[in-house]
Design a protein around this motif. Structure first.
Motif, PDB file in Angstrom:
ATOM      1  N   ASP A 332     -67.050  51.890  50.020  1.00 40.49           N
ATOM      2  CA  ASP A 332     -66.566  51.466  48.356  1.00 40.49           C
ATOM      3  C   ASP A 332     -64.798  50.497  49.587  1.00 40.49           C
ATOM      4  OD1 ASP A 332     -67.371  53.090  46.514  1.00 40.49           O
ATOM      5  OD2 ASP A 332     -66.869  54.294  46.380  1.00 40.49           O
ATOM      6  N   ASP A 333     -64.712  51.405  50.529  1.00 37.86           N
ATOM      7  CA  ASP A 333     -63.659  50.869  50.823  1.00 37.86           C
ATOM      8  C   ASP A 333     -63.621  49.284  52.012  1.00 37.86           C
ATOM      9  OD1 ASP A 333     -61.553  52.439  50.658  1.00 37.86           O
ATOM     10  OD2 ASP A 333     -61.775  53.792  52.795  1.00 37.86           O
ATOM     11  N   LEU A 334     -65.623  49.242  52.252  1.00 38.10           N
ATOM     12  CA  LEU A 334     -65.680  47.906  52.701  1.00 38.10           C
ATOM     13  C   LEU A 334     -66.233  46.847  51.848  1.00 38.10           C
ATOM     14  CD1 LEU A 334     -66.722  46.469  55.145  1.00 38.10           C
ATOM     15  CD2 LEU A 334     -69.219  47.498  54.165  1.00 38.10           C
ATOM     16  N   PHE A 335     -66.533  47.791  50.299  1.00 36.07           N
ATOM     17  CA  PHE A 335     -66.690  46.503  48.785  1.00 36.07           C
ATOM     18  C   PHE A 335     -65.221  46.508  48.891  1.00 36.07           C
ATOM     19  CE2 PHE A 335     -66.820  45.646  44.872  1.00 36.07           C
ATOM     20  CZ  PHE A 335     -67.622  45.507  44.369  1.00 36.07           C
ATOM     21  N   THR A 336     -64.422  46.974  48.588  1.00 37.24           N
ATOM     22  CA  THR A 336     -63.008  46.716  48.180  1.00 37.24           C
ATOM     23  C   THR A 336     -62.297  45.659  49.500  1.00 37.24           C
ATOM     24  OG1 THR A 336     -62.527  48.768  47.375  1.00 37.24           O
ATOM     25  CG2 THR A 336     -60.349  47.904  47.333  1.00 37.24           C
ATOM     26  N   GLN A 337     -62.238  46.291  50.554  1.00 39.44           N
ATOM     27  CA  GLN A 337     -61.889  45.088  51.550  1.00 39.44           C
ATOM     28  C   GLN A 337     -62.742  43.865  51.697  1.00 39.44           C
ATOM     29  OE1 GLN A 337     -62.535  46.653  55.763  1.00 39.44           O
ATOM     30  NE2 GLN A 337     -60.933  44.966  56.216  1.00 39.44           N
ATOM     31  N   ALA A 338     -64.308  43.689  51.838  1.00 43.02           N
ATOM     32  CA  ALA A 338     -64.834  42.121  51.128  1.00 43.02           C
ATOM     33  C   ALA A 338     -64.694  41.712  50.186  1.00 43.02           C
ATOM     34  CB  ALA A 338     -66.233  42.507  51.291  1.00 43.02           C
ATOM     35  N   LEU A 339     -63.864  42.348  48.978  1.00 40.69           N
ATOM     36  CA  LEU A 339     -63.184  41.704  47.907  1.00 40.69           C
ATOM     37  C   LEU A 339     -61.679  40.652  47.408  1.00 40.69           C
ATOM     38  CD1 LEU A 339     -64.191  41.249  44.692  1.00 40.69           C
ATOM     39  CD2 LEU A 339     -63.017  43.092  44.066  1.00 40.69           C
ATOM     40  N   TYR A 340     -61.341  41.879  48.998  1.00 40.78           N
ATOM     41  CA  TYR A 340     -59.815  41.187  48.477  1.00 40.78           C
ATOM     42  C   TYR A 340     -59.524  40.251  49.863  1.00 40.78           C
ATOM     43  CZ  TYR A 340     -54.874  41.320  50.212  1.00 40.78           C
ATOM     44  OH  TYR A 340     -53.677  41.666  50.397  1.00 40.78           O
ATOM     45  N   GLN A 341     -60.605  40.206  50.745  1.00 38.36           N
ATOM     46  CA  GLN A 341     -60.094  39.123  51.357  1.00 38.36           C
ATOM     47  C   GLN A 341     -61.536  37.434  51.376  1.00 38.36           C
ATOM     48  OE1 GLN A 341     -60.253  42.049  55.454  1.00 38.36           O
ATOM     49  NE2 GLN A 341     -61.031  40.301  55.916  1.00 38.36           N
ATOM     50  N   GLY A 342     -62.130  37.476  49.863  1.00 35.83           N
ATOM     51  CA  GLY A 342     -63.191  36.816  49.455  1.00 35.83           C
ATOM     52  C   GLY A 342     -64.051  36.921  50.400  1.00 35.83           C
ATOM     53  N   VAL A 343     -64.629  37.318  50.765  1.00 35.51           N
ATOM     54  CA  VAL A 343     -66.172  37.388  51.689  1.00 35.51           C
ATOM     55  C   VAL A 343     -67.559  37.270  49.800  1.00 35.51           C
ATOM     56  CG1 VAL A 343     -67.851  38.306  52.797  1.00 35.51           C
ATOM     57  CG2 VAL A 343     -65.331  38.525  53.279  1.00 35.51           C
ATOM     58  N   ILE A 344     -66.405  38.443  49.143  1.00 38.62           N
ATOM     59  CA  ILE A 344     -67.439  37.794  47.622  1.00 38.62           C
ATOM     60  C   ILE A 344     -66.531  37.605  46.407  1.00 38.62           C
ATOM     61  CG2 ILE A 344     -69.445  39.968  48.210  1.00 38.62           C
ATOM     62  CD1 ILE A 344     -67.611  42.115  46.708  1.00 38.62           C
ATOM     63  N   ASP A 345     -66.961  37.659  45.467  1.00 42.14           N
ATOM     64  CA  ASP A 345     -66.195  37.512  44.355  1.00 42.14           C
ATOM     65  C   ASP A 345     -66.125  37.642  43.074  1.00 42.14           C
ATOM     66  OD1 ASP A 345     -67.371  35.497  43.702  1.00 42.14           O
ATOM     67  OD2 ASP A 345     -65.994  33.816  43.482  1.00 42.14           O
ATOM     68  N   GLN A 346     -65.481  38.182  42.186  1.00 42.09           N
ATOM     69  CA  GLN A 346     -66.381  38.797  40.472  1.00 42.09           C
ATOM     70  C   GLN A 346     -66.346  37.642  39.476  1.00 42.09           C
ATOM     71  OE1 GLN A 346     -63.192  41.634  39.099  1.00 42.09           O
ATOM     72  NE2 GLN A 346     -64.902  42.495  37.408  1.00 42.09           N
ATOM     73  N   ARG A 347     -67.532  38.481  38.721  1.00 40.37           N
ATOM     74  CA  ARG A 347     -68.142  37.276  38.317  1.00 40.37           C
ATOM     75  C   ARG A 347     -67.837  37.446  36.626  1.00 40.37           C
ATOM     76  NH1 ARG A 347     -71.208  33.073  41.204  1.00 40.37           N
ATOM     77  NH2 ARG A 347     -70.241  33.725  43.405  1.00 40.37           N
ATOM     78  N   LYS A 348     -68.496  37.307  35.978  1.00 40.08           N
ATOM     79  CA  LYS A 348     -68.609  38.088  34.124  1.00 40.08           C
ATOM     80  C   LYS A 348     -69.515  39.175  34.530  1.00 40.08           C
ATOM     81  CE  LYS A 348     -67.111  33.323  32.312  1.00 40.08           C
ATOM     82  NZ  LYS A 348     -68.389  32.416  30.954  1.00 40.08           N
ATOM     83  N   GLY A 349     -69.300  39.713  33.557  1.00 38.80           N
ATOM     84  CA  GLY A 349     -69.857  40.881  33.384  1.00 38.80           C
ATOM     85  C   GLY A 349     -69.634  42.083  34.433  1.00 38.80           C
ATOM     86  N   GLY A 350     -69.233  41.718  34.843  1.00 38.67           N
ATOM     87  CA  GLY A 350     -68.253  43.135  36.169  1.00 38.67           C
ATOM     88  C   GLY A 350     -69.640  42.474  37.249  1.00 38.67           C
ATOM     89  N   ARG A 351     -70.048  41.865  37.687  1.00 37.60           N
ATOM     90  CA  ARG A 351     -71.536  41.611  38.849  1.00 37.60           C
ATOM     91  C   ARG A 351     -70.103  40.405  39.491  1.00 37.60           C
ATOM     92  NH1 ARG A 351     -76.077  42.477  37.660  1.00 37.60           N
ATOM     93  NH2 ARG A 351     -77.348  41.673  39.341  1.00 37.60           N
ATOM     94  N   TYR A 352     -70.824  40.422  40.745  1.00 31.20           N
ATOM     95  CA  TYR A 352     -70.453  40.480  42.345  1.00 31.20           C
ATOM     96  C   TYR A 352     -71.277  39.095  42.958  1.00 31.20           C
ATOM     97  CZ  TYR A 352     -67.496  43.948  41.072  1.00 31.20           C
ATOM     98  OH  TYR A 352     -66.160  44.592  40.535  1.00 31.20           O
TER      99      TYR A 352
END
Length: 370
Positions: A332-352
């Motif tokens: 969970d921490d790694l996912f949040t870190q990747a999201l915060y640093q822009g390695v992934i981004d959130q799309r419609k419907g709560g997908r990434y």
């Protein structure tokens, strides 16, 4: 602007595209001005997506449509003194202001504010605005970061954000917020979990047409060429994947070359592409700089089967991370870190998804296959 330096943050010198977002925003301006209502207009995107540039353009549209745009910081949401200073910078005439200090008071500049009355004070200031007011908060993801909002001011901040978001101030007031992919979750910590239709915008890549238009402007106006080099424009546009940050990475060496040589040659284009690619790789490495290499490998394996233009879910990513030896908390921490640093981004419907095809290739080829 000097041909030796191109800014990669802030307002864009050459702006094209985002028409659907601009039209939606202008529609919201008209609606909430007529109804004397309010809401939050949220723009989320990975680093380099052009959020700050878009906020600047939307601010200009708001001003043109009779709104008063005000740049704010997080502390503006709980400090009447700071709010008054921001309004004063916009040209509003302000008389002296004071608040009676109570037992539990906090100093903000020259003003002592009773915590119990701070929210009411800020509400009164906002209600007193004659023109429709647009509050612009960039880097809004900081709202959800620990210790950014003092514990004693979280109640005040929650109250103000809700009043604006729910249109409870009896005035035309909107909060235009731009931030990273964690911004929405930050708003949830202050009791805001639902946004009006189309008022939550995931900011992705520019269209090919808009990308070419921006590159053309740079090459003509900064590079000094009288005729647009079509081959250069098309080739560079393809390499950028429509990502505003990459447009700067390739435009910078292109502008320098054309400003000195004037003639767009094949050899010159090869040099520009090489330098731009080096900037891309450095940019990706900076995006993941706080993620250890073994964690990069685990994350790359978790997303390697996601198509470059496809999406996945958080449980799918964290489940894969757990299969690679991480605990649930570590995943969970790694996912949040990747999201915060822009390695992934959130799309419609709560997908990434991975925001840029070349970032996907860099991550998978370098860490999942390498």
């Amino acid at each position: 602007m000097s041909s030796n330096f191109l800014k990669d943050r802030g307002p864009a010198k050459y702006f094209h595209g985002r028409k659907e977002i601009i039209d939606t925003f202008n529609g919201a301006l008209e609606l909430f001005r007529e109804d004397k209502d309010g809401t939050t207009f949220l723009i989320q995107g990975a680093p380099g997506a052009g959020k700050t540039a878009l906020l600047d353009v939307l601010s200009k549209h708001a001003k043109k449509n009779g709104w008063k745009p005000i740049l704010i910081n997080t502390n503006t949401l709980w400090s009447p003194d700071e709010l008054l200073r921001r309004l004063d910078k916009s040209g509003r005439q302000i008389t002296s202001f004071s608040a009676e200090a109570g037992v539990d008071h906090v100093g903000h500049g020259s003003l002592n504010i009773n915590i119990k009355t701070a929210a009411h004070t800020i509400s009164d200031i906002l209600r007193g605005q004659k023109k429709p007011l647009l509050l612009i908060l960039d880097e809004a993801q900081t709202l959800g970061m620990p210790d950014v909002v003092p514990s004693e001011m979280k109640g005040v901040t929650t109250s103000i954000l809700k009043e604006i978001h729910n249109g409870d101030l009896g005035r035309s007031i909107m909060l235009l917020a731009g931030g990273l992919g964690t911004t929405e979750s930050g708003f949830r910590t202050f009791g805001i979990s639902r946004f009006m239709r189309k008022c939550k915008v995931p900011l992705g890549c520019l269209s090919h047409e808009s990308t070419c238009a921006i590159i053309r402007d740079f090459l003509i106006h900064e590079g000094g060429v009288s005729k647009p080099p079509i081959e250069w424009i098309e080739t560079i546009a393809e390499r950028t994947n429509g990502w505003p940050q990459h447009i700067i990475s390739y435009a910078d060496p292109a502008v320098k070359y054309l400003a000195s040589k004037q003639t767009p040659t094949d050899e010159g284009l090869d040099m520009v592409l090489q330098q731009g690619r080096e900037e891309q790789i450095e940019y990706y490495d900076q995006r993941a700089h706080d993620i250890d290499e073994d964690l990069r490998q685990a994350f790359a394996r978790a997303v390697m089967d996601v198509p470059t233009d496809g999406t996945t879910t958080k449980p799918a990513i964290t489940s894969s991370l757990k299969q690679n030896g991480l605990t649930q908390k570590e995943a969970d921490d790694l996912f949040t870190q990747a999201l915060y640093q822009g390695v992934i981004d959130q799309r419609k419907g709560g997908r990434y998804g991975i925001p840029i095809p070349s970032l996907h290739a860099w991550l998978v080829d370098g860490y999942a296959k390498g």
